[in-house]
Design a protein around this motif. Sequence first.
Motif, short mmCIF file in Angstrom:
data_model
loop_
_atom_site.label_atom_id
_atom_site.label_comp_id
_atom_site.label_asym_id
_atom_site.label_seq_id
_atom_site.Cartn_x
_atom_site.Cartn_y
_atom_site.Cartn_z
N LEU A 116 0.39 -0.92 -0.28
CA LEU A 116 -0.03 -0.21 -0.34
C LEU A 116 0.87 1.06 -0.24
O LEU A 116 0.46 2.16 -0.70
N LEU A 117 1.61 1.45 0.80
CA LEU A 117 2.77 2.11 0.71
C LEU A 117 3.83 2.60 -0.25
O LEU A 117 4.21 3.74 -1.01
N ALA A 120 1.05 4.62 -2.73
CA ALA A 120 0.93 5.99 -2.32
C ALA A 120 2.05 6.24 -2.82
O ALA A 120 1.51 7.84 -3.24
N LYS A 123 1.91 7.00 -6.73
CA LYS A 123 1.38 8.75 -6.99
C LYS A 123 1.14 9.66 -6.68
O LYS A 123 1.30 10.90 -6.92
N TRP A 124 1.59 9.75 -5.61
CA TRP A 124 2.31 11.15 -4.95
C TRP A 124 3.55 11.52 -5.95
O TRP A 124 3.87 13.03 -6.38
#
Length: 245
Positions: A116-117, A120, A123-124
């Motif tokens: 998940l990290l 994320a 996307k960031w």
Amino acid sequence: MDEKIVEEIIGEVFKKAKKEHASHSKFALSNHISNQTDLSSRTLERAYDRYINKKTKYGVPQAESIDLFCKYLGYEDFRDYAESKPRDAVIEQPPINGIDKQKLIINISIAFGLILLFFAFQKWSDFKYNNNSAVDKCMTWADSIYIPISCNKGPLSKYGTQVKPLDQMELNNMRKVEVNAAYDFFSEDGKPLVWYFKNKSNEHEFFTAPGLHPINGETLRKITPYIIQNYVPMHLDKKESFTPE
């Protein structure tokens, strides 16, 4: 003497020095610690290379030096440091049906969290690149160091210096420093650690990396014994230029 504890001590020593000193280069931090202890800057640099840079060609510091590292951290000696941080043994639970279920659950949770990290972060990163492509991709000379700056500031910064594309090596390593006879001008194998430029006022400016002068673009020259003997002040108090706010 447990070398893992020694590595922990060295890490804390340089972490403390970074909080106390503006420059975070190996040489600046070593000189800073040397000024406050009976440790030589050479001993500190070798400890930095072994435990921070992971260069195993350097040996383990002597017991006397390790005691001095601990004194810098506020302890009496190595024994005092080790006793102040008890390392309790971990009691492992016996596996159930041949499988440690608690560890299995923890490992699965960690793996899922990392996935998940990762997404994320992707996307960031994409968002930052698409929306801030012109921000903090440049740098400018600010008195004695390079600092990151937005590329949309124009050709010149508020310091009156050129805004140019960010070069991470220059940003990390180029510093203008004040030197004296006690400064480390050469590494252990004789390589220069300082470069200089003679300005129009016949004054010598000294820098911590090779390349071009940050303001006028002239090529910097490596330090020589002749320059040290004739143009470096002989007083022995060590000083470095301040990092601007």
